[in-house]
Motif scaffolding. Structure first.
Motif, PDB file in Angstrom:
ATOM      1  N   THR A 190      -1.081  38.443  16.892  1.00 37.52           N
ATOM      2  CA  THR A 190      -0.025  37.716  17.594  1.00 37.52           C
ATOM      3  C   THR A 190      -0.220  36.210  17.444  1.00 37.52           C
ATOM      4  O   THR A 190      -1.312  35.729  17.106  1.00 37.52           O
ATOM      5  CB  THR A 190      -0.021  38.066  19.089  1.00 37.52           C
ATOM      6  N   SER A 201       5.836  33.396  26.747  1.00 41.21           N
ATOM      7  CA  SER A 201       5.053  34.635  26.669  1.00 41.21           C
ATOM      8  C   SER A 201       5.599  35.581  25.614  1.00 41.21           C
ATOM      9  O   SER A 201       4.847  36.206  24.869  1.00 41.21           O
ATOM     10  CB  SER A 201       5.018  35.343  28.021  1.00 41.21           C
ATOM     11  N   GLN A 204       3.793  36.627  21.657  1.00 42.65           N
ATOM     12  CA  GLN A 204       3.449  38.009  21.304  1.00 42.65           C
ATOM     13  C   GLN A 204       4.038  38.422  19.956  1.00 42.65           C
ATOM     14  O   GLN A 204       3.791  39.522  19.479  1.00 42.65           O
ATOM     15  CB  GLN A 204       3.905  38.973  22.408  1.00 42.65           C
TER      16      GLN A 204
END
Length: 140
Positions: free
Chosen positions: A25, A75, A79
């Motif tokens: 990621t 966030s 990812q």
């Protein structure tokens, strides 16, 4: 200074550089950047072949404004896989390349580091700091 013109990439490159896989990621890559203090790293596949190169700038580009978001969702973006933002066919140099040529290439391209390839395999990485150290040693 004349000693510098005799140096090759192999004389100054970092062998066994820190790498990341294309499935890692962006958060994984950012953590490695923070831990090691560098700005870019090779992306290698399961067999250790160079798949690309990822930089801090690539991660920043993932946050450019998109019509569907007023504020990019940090966030969620962190990812995403490295393969989404990496340079897929990075410029590379061979281990026997004269450092004078590597210096010229880094300056012309405005990049901070380049993967060093020995045939099909990643042999190392060479960065601005490596060249500056070599220049200092050659004049010391």
């Amino acid at each position: 200074m004349y000693e510098f013109v005799q140096y090759t990439t192999a004389d100054v490159m970092i062998r066994n550089p820190v790498t990341v896989g294309p499935w890692a990621t962006l958060a994984d890559a950012q953590a490695l950047f923070e831990e090691h203090g560098f700005n870019g790293m090779p992306v290698v596949d399961d067999e250790g072949r160079l798949a690309g190169f990822v930089t801090k700038m690539d991660i920043l580009r993932a946050f450019t404004l998109r019509p569907e978001h007023i504020v990019p969702p940090y966030s969620e973006i962190m990812q995403e896989p490295v393969s989404k933002v990496m340079t897929r066919e990075p410029i590379t140099v061979p281990p026997d390349q004269p450092l004078t040529r590597v210096l010229q290439r880094l300056v012309e391209m405005g990049v901070k580091s380049l993967p060093v390839m020995d045939g099909d395999w990643l042999a190392g990485i060479v960065a601005r700091e490596d060249l500056l150290d070599a220049l200092r040693r050659a004049t010391g």
